[in-house]
Scaffold this active site. Structure first.
Site, mmCIF file in Angstrom:
data_model
loop_
_atom_site.group_PDB
_atom_site.id
_atom_site.type_symbol
_atom_site.label_atom_id
_atom_site.label_comp_id
_atom_site.label_asym_id
_atom_site.label_seq_id
_atom_site.Cartn_x
_atom_site.Cartn_y
_atom_site.Cartn_z
ATOM 1 N N THR A 70 0.858 -1.185 0.000
ATOM 2 C CA THR A 70 0.000 0.000 0.000
ATOM 3 C C THR A 70 0.891 1.230 0.000
ATOM 4 O O THR A 70 1.562 1.514 0.996
ATOM 5 C CB THR A 70 -0.907 0.018 1.245
ATOM 6 O OG1 THR A 70 -1.686 -1.178 1.270
ATOM 7 C CG2 THR A 70 -1.841 1.227 1.215
ATOM 8 N N LYS A 92 -7.010 0.712 -3.823
ATOM 9 C CA LYS A 92 -6.613 0.189 -2.511
ATOM 10 C C LYS A 92 -6.817 1.234 -1.422
ATOM 11 O O LYS A 92 -7.345 0.923 -0.331
ATOM 12 C CB LYS A 92 -5.146 -0.237 -2.565
ATOM 13 C CG LYS A 92 -4.500 -0.528 -1.219
ATOM 14 C CD LYS A 92 -5.114 -1.710 -0.495
ATOM 15 C CE LYS A 92 -4.331 -2.031 0.765
ATOM 16 N NZ LYS A 92 -4.893 -3.149 1.526
ATOM 17 N N LYS A 125 -1.778 5.585 8.763
ATOM 18 C CA LYS A 125 -0.921 5.864 7.606
ATOM 19 C C LYS A 125 -1.718 5.804 6.308
ATOM 20 O O LYS A 125 -1.618 6.679 5.449
ATOM 21 C CB LYS A 125 0.241 4.868 7.585
ATOM 22 C CG LYS A 125 1.242 5.069 6.452
ATOM 23 C CD LYS A 125 0.963 4.192 5.228
ATOM 24 C CE LYS A 125 1.177 2.719 5.518
ATOM 25 N NZ LYS A 125 0.986 1.887 4.274
#
Length: 292
Positions: free
Chosen positions: A93, A169, A239
């Site tokens: 990611t 994503k 994050k």
């Protein structure tokens, strides 16, 4: 098929294990070298450097974030070490900016790069049931498909530009974190009326919200047991929320729900809960409700 696998974290390890179990010729590298041992015992080869994973058919990177990927690529000449026919499959990611930069670097070097981030927790990775979103040249995706099919239940094509898979994503994780937050708020609200969180969560995850995003996090909320080494750490959720909000800002897109959830994530981080499972987000709502 020769596969190089770089990054043996909570999801990367079971992914690599499934490749080894499927009799691929797998070479692994991880910054903490001890994590390679179980894979070597299972039949993998351990590389001394990341570049040792590059002379292969498919090189997979599953690193923690933008900085980790950029440092490995720069410090070890990873792109230059790739074979002419090697496909670099970045399954981590990362930000849209990072994905675009990686694609540009590979193109300038005459090398092949695709994005293939995964949807699923470590237990899903272990069962080889990940959903994998791919973007890049069709021919490159097809070359990597045997490995992708081994690690996942379904491969979802998202276009020819690698960053498109990363956008999907980030949007998915955005929705996941908002789902966990609202579930925690609702459980706290019902608890104020004397309803056991486990009872409420059992009802909603087997009726209106009978979906993996809810079912995967409800048990930890019900038990208030968030210490799950194989879970999705709350700090990583923060994050990913930052990356999603940054992607939105880049296109002048307002995402007010995400901004509110990011504040809740900040409260959890300030309370020292960053290493806990994302479901610990429910504790913020409990504290706001003055619940024990």
């Amino acid at each position: 098929m020769k596969i190089g696998f770089i990054g043996l974290g909570a999801i990367g390890t079971p992914m690599a294990q499934n490749l080894v179990a499927a009799d691929f010729d797998v070479t692994v590298w991880n910054r903490s070298a001890d994590k390679c041992a179980p894979l070597v015992e299972a039949g993998a080869t351990q590389a001394d450097t990341p570049a040792g994973c590059a002379a292969c058919d498919v090189m997979i990177t599953m690193l923690a974030d933008d900085d980790a990927l950029a440092s490995v690529v720069a410090e070890h000449g990873l792109i230059e070490a790739m074979g002419d026919d090697t496909v670099h499959v970045n399954m981590a990611t990362v930000s849209v900016a990072c994905a675009r930069d990686m694609a540009d670097r590979h193109e300038k070097a005459g090398k092949t790069y695709i994005s293939a981030p995964v949807l699923g927790r470590p237990d899903i990775a272990k069962a080889a049931k990940l959903n994998i979103v791919t973007a890049g040249a069709d021919a490159a995706i097809e070359r990597a498909r045997p490995a992708l099919d081994t690690m996942g239940a379904k491969v979802w094509p998202a276009g020819s530009e690698p960053y498109r898979a990363n956008v999907i994503k980030l949007a998915t994780n955005y929705m996941l974190m908002t789902a966990v937050e609202t579930m925690g708020e609702a459980a706290a609200m019902t608890a104020k009326y004397g309803i056991e969180p486990g009872d409420f969560l059992d009802i909603i995850t087997h009726s209106v919200f009978a979906a993996p995003a809810y079912q995967g996090y409800a048990p930890a909320m019900a038990k208030r047991d968030y210490d799950n080494p194989e879970g999705f750490k709350l700090k990583l959720g923060a994050k990913d929320m930052d990356l999603a909000l940054a992607a939105a800002r880049a296109e002048n897109m307002a995402m007010p729900v995400g901004a509110a959830v990011r504040e809740r994530l900040s409260e959890a981080l300030a309370a020292g809960e960053g290493e806990l499972d994302l479901s610990a987000l429910a504790e913020v709502s409990r504290r706001h409700g003055h619940l024990d």
